[in-house]
Design a protein around this motif. Structure first.
Motif, PDB file in Angstrom:
ATOM      1  N   CYS A  86       4.695   4.587  -5.109  1.00 51.14           N
ATOM      2  CA  CYS A  86       3.692   4.281  -4.081  1.00 51.14           C
ATOM      3  C   CYS A  86       3.856   2.831  -3.653  1.00 51.14           C
ATOM      4  CB  CYS A  86       2.277   4.500  -4.636  1.00 51.14           C
ATOM      5  SG  CYS A  86       1.980   6.196  -5.183  1.00 51.14           S
ATOM      6  N   ASP A  87       4.031   2.618  -2.378  1.00 53.51           N
ATOM      7  CA  ASP A  87       4.232   1.263  -1.868  1.00 53.51           C
ATOM      8  C   ASP A  87       2.910   0.523  -1.687  1.00 53.51           C
ATOM      9  OD1 ASP A  87       6.971   1.640  -1.791  1.00 53.51           O
ATOM     10  OD2 ASP A  87       6.907   2.476   0.246  1.00 53.51           O
ATOM     11  N   ASP A  88       1.819   1.239  -1.375  1.00 58.21           N
ATOM     12  CA  ASP A  88       0.527   0.608  -1.143  1.00 58.21           C
ATOM     13  C   ASP A  88      -0.291   0.591  -2.434  1.00 58.21           C
ATOM     14  OD1 ASP A  88       1.231   0.275   1.496  1.00 58.21           O
ATOM     15  OD2 ASP A  88       0.320   2.190   2.106  1.00 58.21           O
ATOM     16  N   VAL A  89      -1.198  -0.375  -2.512  1.00 60.15           N
ATOM     17  CA  VAL A  89      -2.012  -0.545  -3.719  1.00 60.15           C
ATOM     18  C   VAL A  89      -2.995   0.601  -3.885  1.00 60.15           C
ATOM     19  CG1 VAL A  89      -3.717  -2.015  -4.842  1.00 60.15           C
ATOM     20  CG2 VAL A  89      -1.791  -3.051  -3.633  1.00 60.15           C
ATOM     21  N   VAL A  90      -3.657   1.019  -2.814  1.00 64.55           N
ATOM     22  CA  VAL A  90      -4.719   2.036  -2.930  1.00 64.55           C
ATOM     23  C   VAL A  90      -4.177   3.365  -3.450  1.00 64.55           C
ATOM     24  CG1 VAL A  90      -6.456   3.344  -1.660  1.00 64.55           C
ATOM     25  CG2 VAL A  90      -6.092   0.908  -1.148  1.00 64.55           C
ATOM     26  N   PRO A  91      -3.089   3.921  -2.872  1.00 59.67           N
ATOM     27  CA  PRO A  91      -2.569   5.171  -3.447  1.00 59.67           C
ATOM     28  C   PRO A  91      -2.080   4.997  -4.883  1.00 59.67           C
ATOM     29  CG  PRO A  91      -1.412   4.616  -1.402  1.00 59.67           C
ATOM     30  CD  PRO A  91      -2.375   3.531  -1.665  1.00 59.67           C
ATOM     31  N   ARG A  92      -1.559   3.808  -5.182  1.00 66.95           N
ATOM     32  CA  ARG A  92      -1.069   3.571  -6.538  1.00 66.95           C
ATOM     33  C   ARG A  92      -2.230   3.579  -7.536  1.00 66.95           C
ATOM     34  NH1 ARG A  92       2.211  -0.077  -5.125  1.00 66.95           N
ATOM     35  NH2 ARG A  92       0.941  -1.921  -5.551  1.00 66.95           N
ATOM     36  N   VAL A  93      -3.339   2.987  -7.149  1.00 68.64           N
ATOM     37  CA  VAL A  93      -4.529   3.004  -8.014  1.00 68.64           C
ATOM     38  C   VAL A  93      -5.033   4.430  -8.185  1.00 68.64           C
ATOM     39  CG1 VAL A  93      -6.939   2.291  -8.185  1.00 68.64           C
ATOM     40  CG2 VAL A  93      -5.182   0.636  -7.484  1.00 68.64           C
ATOM     41  N   THR A  94      -4.992   5.207  -7.094  1.00 68.67           N
ATOM     42  CA  THR A  94      -5.427   6.609  -7.158  1.00 68.67           C
ATOM     43  C   THR A  94      -4.569   7.405  -8.142  1.00 68.67           C
ATOM     44  OG1 THR A  94      -6.156   6.480  -4.859  1.00 68.67           O
ATOM     45  CG2 THR A  94      -5.898   8.675  -5.811  1.00 68.67           C
ATOM     46  N   VAL A  95      -3.263   7.174  -8.114  1.00 67.63           N
ATOM     47  CA  VAL A  95      -2.358   7.879  -9.038  1.00 67.63           C
ATOM     48  C   VAL A  95      -2.663   7.510 -10.488  1.00 67.63           C
ATOM     49  CG1 VAL A  95       0.049   8.094  -9.758  1.00 67.63           C
ATOM     50  CG2 VAL A  95      -0.537   8.148  -7.326  1.00 67.63           C
ATOM     51  N   ILE A  96      -2.901   6.217 -10.727  1.00 68.93           N
ATOM     52  CA  ILE A  96      -3.213   5.778 -12.098  1.00 68.93           C
ATOM     53  C   ILE A  96      -4.488   6.445 -12.594  1.00 68.93           C
ATOM     54  CG2 ILE A  96      -3.931   3.788 -13.481  1.00 68.93           C
ATOM     55  CD1 ILE A  96      -1.979   2.083 -11.893  1.00 68.93           C
ATOM     56  N   GLU A  97      -5.534   6.432 -11.760  1.00 67.17           N
ATOM     57  CA  GLU A  97      -6.808   7.008 -12.181  1.00 67.17           C
ATOM     58  C   GLU A  97      -6.696   8.519 -12.391  1.00 67.17           C
ATOM     59  OE1 GLU A  97      -9.627   5.757  -9.271  1.00 67.17           O
ATOM     60  OE2 GLU A  97      -9.893   3.761 -10.182  1.00 67.17           O
ATOM     61  N   LYS A  98      -5.853   9.166 -11.589  1.00 69.38           N
ATOM     62  CA  LYS A  98      -5.675  10.616 -11.753  1.00 69.38           C
ATOM     63  C   LYS A  98      -4.948  10.922 -13.066  1.00 69.38           C
ATOM     64  CE  LYS A  98      -4.039  14.732  -9.290  1.00 69.38           C
ATOM     65  NZ  LYS A  98      -3.440  15.240  -8.033  1.00 69.38           N
ATOM     66  N   TRP A  99      -3.914  10.141 -13.403  1.00 65.94           N
ATOM     67  CA  TRP A  99      -3.208  10.363 -14.676  1.00 65.94           C
ATOM     68  C   TRP A  99      -4.108  10.065 -15.878  1.00 65.94           C
ATOM     69  CZ3 TRP A  99       0.543  13.393 -15.514  1.00 65.94           C
ATOM     70  CH2 TRP A  99       1.585  13.580 -14.604  1.00 65.94           C
ATOM     71  N   VAL A 100      -4.972   9.076 -15.738  1.00 62.23           N
ATOM     72  CA  VAL A 100      -5.930   8.797 -16.819  1.00 62.23           C
ATOM     73  C   VAL A 100      -6.887   9.977 -17.004  1.00 62.23           C
ATOM     74  CG1 VAL A 100      -7.787   7.281 -17.596  1.00 62.23           C
ATOM     75  CG2 VAL A 100      -5.741   6.300 -16.555  1.00 62.23           C
ATOM     76  N   ALA A 101      -7.302  10.575 -15.888  1.00 63.55           N
ATOM     77  CA  ALA A 101      -8.150  11.773 -15.979  1.00 63.55           C
ATOM     78  C   ALA A 101      -7.395  12.918 -16.651  1.00 63.55           C
ATOM     79  CB  ALA A 101      -8.615  12.187 -14.584  1.00 63.55           C
ATOM     80  N   LYS A 147      -2.001  -7.038  -9.489  1.00 63.75           N
ATOM     81  CA  LYS A 147      -2.820  -6.745  -8.307  1.00 63.75           C
ATOM     82  C   LYS A 147      -3.311  -5.301  -8.338  1.00 63.75           C
ATOM     83  CE  LYS A 147      -0.402 -10.100  -5.371  1.00 63.75           C
ATOM     84  NZ  LYS A 147       0.427 -10.278  -4.158  1.00 63.75           N
ATOM     85  N   THR A 148      -2.469  -4.418  -8.831  1.00 62.80           N
ATOM     86  CA  THR A 148      -2.871  -3.004  -8.919  1.00 62.80           C
ATOM     87  C   THR A 148      -3.984  -2.825  -9.947  1.00 62.80           C
ATOM     88  OG1 THR A 148      -0.616  -2.371  -8.345  1.00 62.80           O
ATOM     89  CG2 THR A 148      -2.036  -0.672  -9.312  1.00 62.80           C
ATOM     90  N   TRP A 149      -3.832  -3.444 -11.122  1.00 60.87           N
ATOM     91  CA  TRP A 149      -4.846  -3.265 -12.166  1.00 60.87           C
ATOM     92  C   TRP A 149      -6.172  -3.914 -11.805  1.00 60.87           C
ATOM     93  CZ3 TRP A 149      -4.327   0.327 -15.589  1.00 60.87           C
ATOM     94  CH2 TRP A 149      -3.057   0.743 -15.993  1.00 60.87           C
ATOM     95  N   LEU A 150      -6.134  -4.930 -10.929  1.00 63.62           N
ATOM     96  CA  LEU A 150      -7.406  -5.514 -10.493  1.00 63.62           C
ATOM     97  C   LEU A 150      -8.227  -4.525  -9.673  1.00 63.62           C
ATOM     98  CD1 LEU A 150      -6.307  -9.146  -9.499  1.00 63.62           C
ATOM     99  CD2 LEU A 150      -7.747  -8.454 -11.453  1.00 63.62           C
TER     100      LEU A 150
END
Length: 1138
Positions: free
Chosen positions: A965-980, A1011-1014
């Motif tokens: 994911c090049d953008d921060v928002v989709p990357r954060v979404t992917v992280i939160e989905k994998w955590v779920a 920046k992503t983890w923030l």
């Protein structure tokens, strides 16, 4: 110290007369006899370090002589007198003399005067020269220390002399050079004065270069000396030794902190609570739970301060004196370990009080506890002694043999190992009790039988319970229904004496079902239950439950009988359950056979010594026992030869689930399957060899009435249920007068049979009939005359010559049943042995067919042999779950759908299914020998390596999905989905997937994305911390182990945790001892780990395959490697220059 002297008869007589005449102490004393029953008055005389005694004062020849050198003489308390001898014993004063020589019994003496007693004690103590020996030993230690100092000084002096010689040579060379220069200077002054030439400046340059080179050579020489020492083995050992001490300081600080929390957060507050007006706990209970905890804390605080003082004097680290102070105090650990089991029981009992439970939860919620329970803190001292042993082992490995404290550290290590062995034997049942208490706490209604220390956990899992109508028949139309699979699912826990059946409620709590506590002593297992009517049999839709159900018929003595029908998910799981239940029932009935069969029904009185014959568990040259007992309360084997292990496997007096499981798991290490099978065939063909000849025959006294055997007592083993596999114990023969008795009992692993009279004029009781009576007593309590009448009618199936007098009949039946029992266990639980070895499979089938043609074979034996053959020959093992090989073709075609098109629940379920498919097919043979750490690991352990590869592939997939994911928002979404997904996997008990996901989040390429983890939410970060703490490797995966203990299968554990345990066992203990005996304790530890792994392997997930999701998880086409992932991470967030 003098260990012995040579004296002839004349010397002894002369010295005795000299002692009698000029001895330092003489007088009359009472000496205790060798059998400790009587006191004899003797005349004693003390001469130097020899104590002579005479029959009386006038005797000219001594009756005996004691060498007192090194002995210990102390006053002894007076024994408790009987009422008749009370006045006499009050005037006596006792003292003992303990000798340091091996196998020399202590000398017990007494006198009638207290002053005389004290004078004798002082004189003997002085004659022992013990103080001199102690001072001599201390001086020798100092002498050795001085010797080492002298050697060190000699080495230093030698080096200094060499340096002086080198310096003198250098001085002589410089002197000669100066002399040459002086001569040149004189020549220059003698010649006419001339202007300085260019040659003089050149000479000065040359001299400067020479001076520089000399200095450089000298510095290089010293640098070489220093570097040689730094690279020397001695310097390396000293560095590693210091590292061991520094790590020991850190671990000691952590342990002192744990003890501080135990005392200040639990012990002292509970003491205050016990002194309140309404105490939730008594002072006695507090003392029982925290026995010696405060003393242990004070002891280790002193030890820790001493360690810190030694570190302050670095690099000189001397630790032996610290262990000399610590060793005498470590005996308090024995009391702690001995009390540990009882303290957990008291704590469990106190938790039933709501006020105490609430108060304890408040204490455990304190930040210092870090969510650890009181039981965890009470367990920490159990591991401290082994930790010291490992530390000393490492310390000695890096301590030179000539080091001044080498002997002291060796002595400390030996003492700690001796204490550890004692503690290990006393704590053998602690882990089992913790498991029982954990299960008991999960049951809402409570379960008192789990507080019994003799209850040993065997297995747990999910089974389907088929409901029964009031008339005892299966409810029509339910066997094949989907509602039955949902409503009838039960959590079952098998223990050595009971089967617990529960339903799962909200919050993970368990509720006991009606008749949920099944006593195995009153139960009969039917593996192939016949249908109650034709309609119920015909309604098994789709053959879903065919051959997967088994029945347990329970006939309690004090209540109405009932039947429990359970259905397994596969034939493999059914076989595992029925095999373990059958073994437990056999153990219980053999243990209780003597009590039930003879104490109420027989006329024979069995001596107590027969019930606990310790000679059967004595160490020998080819077998050694530990003090630890198994679930049958029988001493466990520590080391043994292969022949003795095979003998124990077939010895009819012994029956142990733990031994059988351990043997069948590990026999490939020390023998082959053909040898084991040949031994079983030999026992079947020569049953008498199943009772080893090395066991001696015993003579016992029995009380017999005139009517020893009544005709109503004649019965037959045909009265046994047809589908049970019975264990018929063998005969022990005892001769007394004209009678021959065989007594039946099973206690501490021993079996004996009932009585038979050889007088032809009286009624005879055959061995088979005797066993039938004993079995009837064991199964049904006190048999009535009607029951005996029915059994006698059933006994007509025996030929007359077998019923009357064939005393080998029971041995043959017992041997046959033992062989069938072992084969059944082997075939049902270790089927890969036969699938991979057709020759072995053919040999077993041929042997069983030969057994079935035996004309003397009983009905249940023939049926058992037929069941084993059917298990061997069937190709379909009843496991309907799809395999990983079948999944790959289904998901191979077409392009995989992207991550966004699948929900977190779908991914979690399919990931759990794939993880379990990879995990369940690992054969347990790969867990032996650390094959996964060898160079040819892919050939030795292909399934373990496939599991490792699958773990890494999924972890790479997750990291790739985040980094693409090049953008921060989709990357954060992917992280939160994998955590779920990880949290759902935790709820599904897939701890392997939790670690796959958390490890991918901790990769450097993902973790550096600040920046992503923030942008990641606080809730997600808190959930990540919770999951990481769950699967953390801290404390040997203590949190993960606790979760595995409390979860019900199906489950996918993290395999690396078990591989670490196995590597620790393999590296720490060899397979064979120096005497070439098999280290069976090591095999038992490995077997316990394998049994836990196989328990999770056997229970499958009820998850349907979704090909599209599985295809996404298995697709490796776009997964990046480690280097490419880091490059993508740098592209997303470039490094910021400093």
């Amino acid at each position: 110290m003098q260990k012995g002297i040579r004296l002839n008869d004349g010397h002894v007589t002369y010295l005795g007369l000299l002692a009698k005449k000029d001895g330092t102490r003489r007088g009359c004393l009472s000496k205790k006899s060798s059998d400790n029953t009587k006191w004899h008055s003797k005349w004693f005389a003390l001469l130097q370090n020899m104590l002579f005694y005479f029959e009386n004062e006038s005797s000219s020849r001594p009756s005996g002589l004691y060498l007192l050198e090194g002995c210990i003489c102390d006053r002894a308390p007076s024994p408790k007198p009987s009422l008749s001898a009370k006045e006499c014993l009050e005037k006596q004063y006792y003292f003992t003399v303990n000798f340091t020589h091996e196998n020399q019994k202590a000398l017990e003496l007494r006198t009638e005067d207290v002053k005389d007693c004290d004078e004798w004690v002082a004189a003997i103590s002085h004659a022992s020269y013990r103080n001199l020996a102690t001072e001599h030993e201390s001086l020798m230690q100092k002498y050795l220390h001085l010797l080492q100092i002298v050697e060190t000084e000699k080495t230093v002096a030698k080096q200094l002399r060499q340096q002086i010689e080198d310096g003198e040579i250098e001085i002589e060379r410089l002197k000669s050079e100066i002399a040459g220069l002086l001569k040149d200077n004189e020549k220059i002054h003698a010649s006419p004065a001339a202007a300085p030439s260019e040659d003089d400046s050149e000479i000065k340059k040359i001299k400067k270069v020479q001076s520089f080179l000399r200095g450089w050579i000298c510095r290089r020489k010293w640098k070489t000396i220093i570097q040689d020492y730094i690279r020397s083995p001695h310097a390396e050992s000293m560095r590693k030794r210091n590292q061991v001490v520094f790590s020991m300081l850190d671990s000691e600080a952590e342990y002192v902190q744990q003890l501080h929390i135990l005392v200040n957060n639990f012990l002292r507050p509970l003491r205050m609570a016990a002194s309140s007006k309404k105490p939730p706990i008594t002072h006695d209970d507090v003392s029982s739970i925290f026995l010696n905890s405060e003393t242990i804390m004070f002891l280790h605080q002193i030890f820790y301060q001493g360690l810190k003082a030694r570190i302050a004097s670095w690099p000189t680290l001397v630790l032996a004196d610290l262990f000399d102070i610590l060793l005498p105090m470590l005996n308090i650990y024995q009391e702690f370990v001995r009390n540990h089991q009882y303290s957990l029981q008291i704590l469990a009992h106190c938790k039933q009080n709501r006020d105490f439970d609430k108060l304890l939860k408040q204490y455990e919620a304190k930040p210092d506890c870090e969510e650890r329970t009181l039981e965890t803190f009470l367990t920490y001292p159990m591991f401290q002694i082994p930790r010291y042993i490992l530390t000393l082992h490492e310390l000695l490995a890096h301590t030179p043999h000539e080091h001044v404290e080498r002997n002291s550290l060796d002595y400390a290590k030996s003492k700690l190992e001796e204490l550890s062995r004692i503690m290990h034997d006393e704590v053998s049942e602690t882990e089992n009790i913790r498991k029982n208490l954990a299960i008991e706490r999960m049951i809402v209604e409570g379960c008192e039988i789990l507080l019994d220390t003799s209850q040993t956990f065997v297995r747990q899992g999910s089974l389907i319970q088929v409901p029964m109508s009031e008339k005892g028949k299966i409810t029509r139309g339910r066997l094949g229904s989907l509602s039955l699979k949902k409503e009838g699912e039960r959590q079952c826990f098998l223990f050595s004496k009971h089967l617990i059946i529960c339903t799962r409620g909200s919050g993970g709590k368990l509720h006991l079902t009606k008749n949920g506590v099944v006593s195995l002593i009153d139960s009969t297992l039917m593996e192939d239950p016949e249908g109650t009517d034709d309609e119920s049999k015909s309604e098994k839709t789709g053959q879903d439950l065919e051959h997967l159900d088994f029945k347990i018929v329970v006939e309690p003595k004090d209540s109405q009988s009932f039947t429990v029908i359970l259905v397994a998910s596969s034939r493999q799981e059914k076989s595992a359950w029925t095999s373990d239940i059958s073994q437990c029932i056999d153990n219980i009935r053999c243990n209780g056979l003597m009590m039930n069969a003879f104490e109420e029904n027989s006329k024979v009185t069995v001596p107590q010594m027969i019930k606990s014959d310790s000679s059967l568990y004595c160490d020998d040259v080819d077998i050694r026992f530990s003090k630890m007992m198994n679930s049958c309360k029988v001493l466990q084997i520590r080391y043994a030869s292969v022949e003795r292990l095979l003998e124990r496997l077939t010895d009819l007096r012994f029956l142990s689930i733990d031994f059988l499981n351990t043997f069948l798991h590990s026999y490939r290490v020390f023998t082959t399957a053909d040898v084991v099978l040949d031994k079983l065939i030999t026992i079947y063909k020569k049953p008498i060899s199943a009772i080893p000849a090395r066991k001696s025959r015993s003579l016992v006294s029995v009380g017999v009435r005139e009517n020893l055997c009544h005709s109503n007592y004649i019965s037959s083993v045909f009265s046994l249920p047809p589908t049970r596999l019975w264990f018929i114990p063998p005969l022990f023969i005892f001769d007394y007068g004209f009678l021959e008795f065989s007594l039946f009992s099973y206690n501490n692993g021993m079996v004996m049979s009932t009585c038979r009279e050889l007088d032809n004029n009286r009624s005879a009781l055959s061995a088979a009939s005797a066993f039938a009576i004993a079995t009837a007593g064991a199964n049904e309590g006190t048999p009535t005359k009607e029951k005996y009448r029915r059994m006698s009618l059933a006994s007509t199936g025996f030929p007359t010559d077998q019923r009357n007098g064939d005393k080998e009949f029971v041995i043959r039946r017992a041997a046959t049943n033992r062989v069938l029992n072992v084969l059944r266990h082997w075939v049902s639980k270790h089927s890969p042995d036969f699938e991979s070895n057709n020759e072995l499979k053919t040999k077993v089938i041929a042997f069983l067919e030969e057994v079935m043609h035996d004309p003397e074979l009983l009905t249940q034996e023939r049926k058992a042999a037929a069941n084993i053959i059917r298990t061997l020959t069937q190709e379909d093992h009843g496991d309907s779950q799809i395999t990983l090989e079948e999944v790959t073709p289904l998901v191979g075609a077409g392009k995989a759908e992207p991550f966004e098109s699948h929900s977190a629940l779908e991914i979690a379920e399919q990931l759990t299914l794939l993880d379990h498919l990879v995990f369940k097919v690992i054969p347990y043979e790969e867990f032996f020998g650390q094959g996964w750490m060898k160079n040819d690991k892919n050939e030795k352990t292909p399934f373990i390596m496939r599991t490792t590869k699958h773990f890494n592939d999924i972890s790479n997939l997750i990291a790739t999905e985040i980094l693409r994911c090049d953008d921060v928002v989709p990357r954060v979404t992917v992280i939160e989905k994998w955590v779920a997904v990880a949290d759902i996997c935790r709820c599904l008990h897939n701890y392997n997937a939790v670690l796959e996901i958390t490890s991918s989040l901790n990769r450097s390429s993902v973790f550096r994305l600040k920046k992503t983890w923030l942008k990641v939410s606080k809730q997600t970060k808190a959930l990540i911390d919770k999951l990481q703490k769950l699967v953390s490797s801290e404390g040997r995966f203590k949190n993960l182990r606790e979760a595995l203990k409390n979860c019900d299968p199906p489950c996918v554990p993290y395999l690396g945790m078990y591989l670490t345990d196995l590597a620790f066992i393999e590296e720490g203990t060899p397979n064979y001892t120096e005497d070439n005996l098999v280290n069976f304790s090591k095999m038992r530890m490995i077997s316990h780990i394998i049994r836990e792994i196989r328990q999770f392997q056997q229970t499958a997930y009820k998850i349907d395959l979704q090909p599209k999701v599985a295809q996404y998880l298995l697709d490796r086409s776009y997964v990046l490697d480690e280097e490419s992932m880091y490059e993508a991470s740098l592209r997303i967030e470039p490094k910021v220059p400093n």
